[in-house]
Design an enzyme around this catalytic site. Sequence first.
Site, mmCIF file in Angstrom:
data_model
loop_
_atom_site.group_PDB
_atom_site.id
_atom_site.type_symbol
_atom_site.label_atom_id
_atom_site.label_comp_id
_atom_site.label_asym_id
_atom_site.label_seq_id
_atom_site.Cartn_x
_atom_site.Cartn_y
_atom_site.Cartn_z
ATOM 1 N N HIS A 22 36.087 41.705 -18.453
ATOM 2 C CA HIS A 22 35.973 41.272 -19.849
ATOM 3 C C HIS A 22 34.608 40.619 -20.082
ATOM 4 O O HIS A 22 33.924 40.917 -21.079
ATOM 5 C CB HIS A 22 37.099 40.288 -20.171
ATOM 6 C CG HIS A 22 36.950 39.600 -21.491
ATOM 7 N ND1 HIS A 22 37.492 40.090 -22.658
ATOM 8 C CD2 HIS A 22 36.305 38.447 -21.841
ATOM 9 C CE1 HIS A 22 37.198 39.280 -23.658
ATOM 10 N NE2 HIS A 22 36.478 38.278 -23.185
ATOM 11 N N GLU A 23 34.183 39.748 -19.166
ATOM 12 C CA GLU A 23 32.896 39.074 -19.299
ATOM 13 C C GLU A 23 31.745 40.074 -19.203
ATOM 14 O O GLU A 23 30.750 39.968 -19.929
ATOM 15 C CB GLU A 23 32.752 37.983 -18.223
ATOM 16 C CG GLU A 23 33.778 36.864 -18.308
ATOM 17 C CD GLU A 23 33.721 36.116 -19.626
ATOM 18 O OE1 GLU A 23 32.629 36.048 -20.228
ATOM 19 O OE2 GLU A 23 34.765 35.608 -20.070
ATOM 20 N N HIS A 25 31.170 41.745 -22.484
ATOM 21 C CA HIS A 25 30.320 40.989 -23.416
ATOM 22 C C HIS A 25 28.848 41.297 -23.174
ATOM 23 O O HIS A 25 28.073 41.462 -24.121
ATOM 24 C CB HIS A 25 30.553 39.483 -23.249
ATOM 25 C CG HIS A 25 31.790 38.978 -23.919
ATOM 26 N ND1 HIS A 25 32.058 39.186 -25.255
ATOM 27 C CD2 HIS A 25 32.840 38.256 -23.436
ATOM 28 C CE1 HIS A 25 33.212 38.619 -25.574
ATOM 29 N NE2 HIS A 25 33.704 38.056 -24.485
ATOM 30 N N ASP A 72 37.600 43.117 -24.474
ATOM 31 C CA ASP A 72 38.916 43.486 -23.939
ATOM 32 C C ASP A 72 39.020 44.999 -23.761
ATOM 33 O O ASP A 72 39.527 45.492 -22.740
ATOM 34 C CB ASP A 72 40.034 43.015 -24.886
ATOM 35 C CG ASP A 72 40.336 41.529 -24.729
ATOM 36 O OD1 ASP A 72 39.848 40.922 -23.767
ATOM 37 O OD2 ASP A 72 41.079 40.988 -25.579
#
Length: 410
Positions: A276-277, A280, A358
Amino acid sequence: MTSTTLFYIIVFIICISFIIDKVLDYLNAKYYDNPIPSELHDVYDDTEYKKSQTYKKTNYKFGVWSSLFSLLLTIGFLIFDGFEYVDNIARSYSDNTIIIALIFFGIIMLASDIISTPFSYYKTFVIEERFGFNKTTKKTFVLDKLKGLLMMAIIGGGILTLIIWFYKQTQESFWLYAWGIVTLFTVVMNLFYSKLIVPLFNKQTPLEDGTLRDKISDYATSVGFNLDKIFIIDGSKRSTKANAYFSGFGSEKRVTLFDTLINELDEEEIVAVLAHEVGHYKKKHIIFNLVASIALTGLTLFILSVFISNPLLSKALGVEVASFHVGLIAFGLLYSPISEITGLVMHLFSRKFEYQADDYAKNTYKAEPLVSSLKKLSKNSLSNLTPHPAYVIAHYSHPTLLERVKNLTT
């Protein structure tokens, strides 16, 4: 427009902001007792859900009283010319504009911190302690306060000194120089925050070799992401709540995992959180937020440059001698509605970015461990599973757990 009219506008803005905030809090509190959505039935059992409801209600009541105290103190300070009193103290020590401003803000910030400390202490050592979250010792609490004040004095004082100096030298065009200073500071903090600031408060250690690091490396390689800086931070030093964050970019990018996260999640779930990170980063959300922040700062400073020389700003706060530092506070109070609007827009983008991150994790790794990790983290922090929609729009930088689970499972 007279200074008296401007004074009443400032008081009106403060009161309306308080009322809107408390109405949103009230609406959100009315949703505390709503049943758990079927998609989240496995987050809490009955006992845990009652505990989470009690935790939310306790924080709600505390928030009402603490914010009411803050409102009354602020209004009282304005009505009884508190800013003029502090300004006179500052002027009694020096005739230098920069020194006066530093003393003025030093008194305001120190007094504000002293007044807020009992509330912070109660929040940490009574509420958080009662619900099993607090791990902060009184020594750590005091040291955090002192370090925070010292950083504020050095960094905040340094930036303020440069801005006022440029204002004295260039007047209306000072905002360009101020923008450059703030931009440089923002970029440096984005790059080196974990190296420069975090070590003052927490211990960071590289993630040791083992199956977890191997799984993370395998995933990073699979998506073409160079991730060799993975650190564990001793978040358990202050709280049992878990977290993870991505910082920096380019060669300085790193992922920091709280030790509480390591203890709470299994390895598959940790990799899913990291995916998820990485999402980003891959979606350039970090760059977008950085550019947006710099652009909004530039806009704010430009508007400030248009009004800062107007003596009405200082007089509205009861200070007859027009000055940059008093005008800065008056401008900040008047500008707050615009800040609220830009904040709403940034929250909107942030929630959109969370969905994108996500989706990236779901498509490049797995959805199931991310869903289970989100549920565990919500349980770990006694999160609100049924927030009011208006409250979400105003305050949430992330979609609700229910929205994220639905997105991940469809």
